[in-house]
Scaffold this active site. Structure first.
Site, PDB file in Angstrom:
ATOM      1  N   ASN A 263      43.887  45.786 -15.512  1.00 44.74           N
ATOM      2  CA  ASN A 263      43.392  44.815 -15.835  1.00 44.74           C
ATOM      3  C   ASN A 263      43.448  44.459 -17.705  1.00 44.74           C
ATOM      4  OD1 ASN A 263      41.167  46.478 -14.115  1.00 44.74           O
ATOM      5  ND2 ASN A 263      41.884  44.328 -13.580  1.00 44.74           N
TER       6      ASN A 263
ATOM      7  N   ILE B 213      42.200  41.766 -22.527  1.00 44.79           N
ATOM      8  CA  ILE B 213      41.312  42.387 -21.381  1.00 44.79           C
ATOM      9  C   ILE B 213      40.699  41.664 -20.269  1.00 44.79           C
ATOM     10  CG2 ILE B 213      39.281  44.131 -20.975  1.00 44.79           C
ATOM     11  CD1 ILE B 213      39.588  44.752 -24.026  1.00 44.79           C
ATOM     12  N   CYS B 214      40.759  41.809 -19.007  1.00 46.80           N
ATOM     13  CA  CYS B 214      40.294  41.149 -18.039  1.00 46.80           C
ATOM     14  C   CYS B 214      38.887  41.765 -17.325  1.00 46.80           C
ATOM     15  CB  CYS B 214      41.123  40.805 -16.794  1.00 46.80           C
ATOM     16  SG  CYS B 214      40.600  39.789 -15.575  1.00 46.80           S
ATOM     17  N   LEU B 215      37.907  41.525 -17.877  1.00 43.00           N
ATOM     18  CA  LEU B 215      36.657  42.244 -17.420  1.00 43.00           C
ATOM     19  C   LEU B 215      35.472  41.048 -17.274  1.00 43.00           C
ATOM     20  CD1 LEU B 215      34.918  44.744 -16.963  1.00 43.00           C
ATOM     21  CD2 LEU B 215      34.706  45.068 -19.511  1.00 43.00           C
TER      22      LEU B 215
END
Length: 204
Positions: free
Chosen positions: A124, A132-134
């Protein structure tokens, strides 16, 4: 509450915790080695240092992050980015102070040698940009989150990736086929290749 007042409030809380003596630091126990504004004249840009979770390929290493904060924070989320680089100073050991300017200023702070890593191999996290993928940094963000609690969520993400929302396809594919041996080996390879030993202070 304005963004600057909220950020000043958070910063004071961080400093108060870091100056507590004789008790464990919640920040350190959550893997946060350092969290501060780049300049006390500009509270909209911060830096952080995160320690990798134990019992993972990230342990014994730390990463630096850049935090860009919008003027309407905390209504809108800050942007966290892992700092990446190919320019790694391999010929010397550097000293990092994590808010500490003087060895005598913080009794109870211990030095630890960790690997300062300049890339983050993770499903991610974009390997070349540090993006960042969150979800809590995007659609699920609420003003209840703080910079330190968001960093804690990022540390938890390292140990619990979401391969269905990848920014690193290769790492995500290894998770999808459950090839954990190859997945962990790749983490260890990149951490070893893109890191250098440095001394850091651990507040406890």
């Amino acid at each position: 509450m304005s963004a600057e007042k909220r950020l000043l409030q958070e910063y004071r809380s961080i400093l108060k915790e870091q100056r507590q003596k004789g008790s464990a630091s919640t920040l350190s126990s959550n893997g946060i080695l350092d969290l501060k504004p780049v300049s006390e004249d500009n509270f909209y840009k911060w830096t952080a240092k995160l320690k990798g979770p134990t019992d993972t390929g990230y342990q014994d290493a730390f990463w630096e992050l850049q935090i860009d904060i919008p003027s309407n924070y905390p209504t809108q989320p800050p942007k966290f980015t892992f700092i990446v680089s190919d320019d790694i100073p391999r010929n010397r050991r550097q000293r990092q102070t994590n808010q500490i300017q003087d060895d005598d200023e913080f009794e109870g702070a211990e030095k630890e040698v960790l690997r300062h890593c300049y890339r983050m191999p993770h499903p991610n996290i974009a390997f070349n940009t540090g993006e960042i993928c969150l979800d809590i940094l995007q659609a699920k963000w609420t003003p209840a989150w703080t910079l330190s609690s968001a960093l804690t969520a990022i540390v938890l993400l390292l140990n619990d990736p979401e391969p269905l929302s990848p920014l690193d396809i290769d790492m995500a594919n290894l998770m999808k086929i459950n090839d954990l041996k190859a997945y962990n080996s790749l983490i260890e390879y990149y951490v070893g290749r893109y890191s250098i030993e440095e001394e850091v202070y651990i507040l406890n």
